[in-house]
Write an enzyme that holds these catalytic residues in place. Structure first.
Site, mmCIF file in Angstrom:
data_model
loop_
_atom_site.group_PDB
_atom_site.id
_atom_site.type_symbol
_atom_site.label_atom_id
_atom_site.label_comp_id
_atom_site.label_asym_id
_atom_site.label_seq_id
_atom_site.Cartn_x
_atom_site.Cartn_y
_atom_site.Cartn_z
ATOM 1 N N LYS A 126 0.856 -1.192 0.000
ATOM 2 C CA LYS A 126 0.000 0.000 0.000
ATOM 3 C C LYS A 126 0.889 1.237 0.000
ATOM 4 C CE LYS A 126 -2.384 1.506 3.772
ATOM 5 N NZ LYS A 126 -1.780 2.846 3.946
ATOM 6 N N GLU B 247 -9.423 7.463 3.548
ATOM 7 C CA GLU B 247 -9.345 7.710 4.991
ATOM 8 C C GLU B 247 -9.907 9.085 5.361
ATOM 9 O OE1 GLU B 247 -5.662 6.676 6.947
ATOM 10 O OE2 GLU B 247 -6.283 7.640 8.818
HETATM 11 O O1 KIV Z 1 -1.253 2.156 8.725
HETATM 12 C C1 KIV Z 1 -2.452 1.829 8.755
HETATM 13 O O2 KIV Z 1 -2.931 1.079 9.618
HETATM 14 C C2 KIV Z 1 -3.308 2.375 7.705
HETATM 15 C C3 KIV Z 1 -4.778 2.206 7.854
HETATM 16 C C4 KIV Z 1 -5.282 3.126 8.870
HETATM 17 C C5 KIV Z 1 -5.489 2.325 6.571
HETATM 18 O O3 KIV Z 1 -2.823 2.957 6.782
#
Ligand code: KIV
Length: 278
Positions: free
Chosen positions: A112, A181
């Site tokens: 991600k 988010e």
């Molecule tokens: O780091 C994380 O847990 C996240 C989530 C809040 C989406 O990016």
């Protein structure tokens, strides 16, 4: 068999909601996996909820890999997404090197990255190398100093249009899903309707294709700060404190351990040892 990227995408097509949680260690990953969640995020939120940093900014690749490896040992069904830490994908070479480490060393199946149009070329490049990418727009904690705090995003027409465009650009760049988010629920609904890849909301309302939460928040384990968007399904911090205090009381009172927690030895052997040693 582990869940695949196409199965995640199919869930949106079928209108099936996608529950996702973070996990940072073997035991928790095993529990989340056994509960049947299709997606686990090894979020850089671990910097705050596991390591005690004030933000996610100090988190390093080595810390992320350490936790991702533990999660990969615990979760055998869920698709594991590794969160790229701050400044580890600032240019394409760096992004490729570090995303590859998540897959090869960490055991994740996807990564991600935070950002919209500004990182679209990087996303394209990672995807072209066969690594699935989840986008993340709205409140992006790695840009907290630029954004000016942990505040909701996309509340003006300009900002909302920007986020919709970012989501569409990420889709075109090849992202398989996008985290939204802390943005208004109505905006997430629009983004969800205007993109064909799943949207995974956190503080983004009910109409996203899926929801993600930090596991320490929903279990009531991390209590330094309780975000508006979370719901505590348990109060583990309180339960742990009670258990730890009870243990300490019993140790002091000599009611723990009992014979049930002790090992025994034949009395005759003990007599023999006492004679020999004295
Ligand atoms: O780091 C994380 O847990 C996240 C989530 C809040 C989406 O990016």
């Amino acid at each position: 068999m582990r869940i695949s990227i196409s199965e995640i995408k199919e869930m949106k097509e079928k209108g099936e909601k996608i529950p996702m949680l973070t996990a940072y260690d073997y035991v928790t990953a095993k529990i989340v996996d056994a509960a049947g969640l299709p997606l686990i995020l090894v979020g850089d939120s671990l910097g705050m909820v596991m390591l005690g940093y004030e933000t996610t900014i100090p988190v390093t690749m080595e810390e992320m890999l350490h936790h991702t490896k533990a999660v990969a040992r615990g979760a055998k069904q869920a698709l594991i997404v590794g969160d790229m830490p701050f400044m580890t994908y600032a240019n394409r070479d760096q992004a490729l090197r570090n995303t590859a480490r998540f897959i090869q060393e960490g055991g994740a199946q996807a990564v991600k990255v935070e950002g919209g149009e500004s990182i679209a070329e990087t996303v394209k490049c990672i995807v072209s190398c066969g690594i699935p990418v989840m986008g993340h727009i709205g409140l992006t904690p790695q840009s907290i100093y630029q954004l000016g705090g942990f505040k909701a995003r996309g509340k003006t027409v300009e900002a909302a249009k920007r986020l919709l465009k970012d989501a569409q650009i990420l889709e075109e760049a090849g992202a398989f899903a996008i985290v939204l988010e802390c943005i208004p629920a109505a905006l997430s609904k629009l983004i969800t309707q205007r993109t064909s890849i799943p949207t995974i909301g956190i503080g983004a309302g009910i109409d996203c294709d899926g929801q993600v939460q930090v596991i320490s928040d929903i279990l009531g384990l991390y209590t330094d700060f309780v975000p508006k968007h979370t719901k505590q399904y348990a109060k583990l911090a309180e339960g742990m404190k009670t258990a730890v205090a009870e243990y300490a009381t019993e140790v002091k009172a000599m009611s723990f351990p009992t014979m049930k927690q002790s090992y025994t030895m034949d009395e005759s052997l003990l007599a023999e040892i006492s004679t020999e040693v004295s």
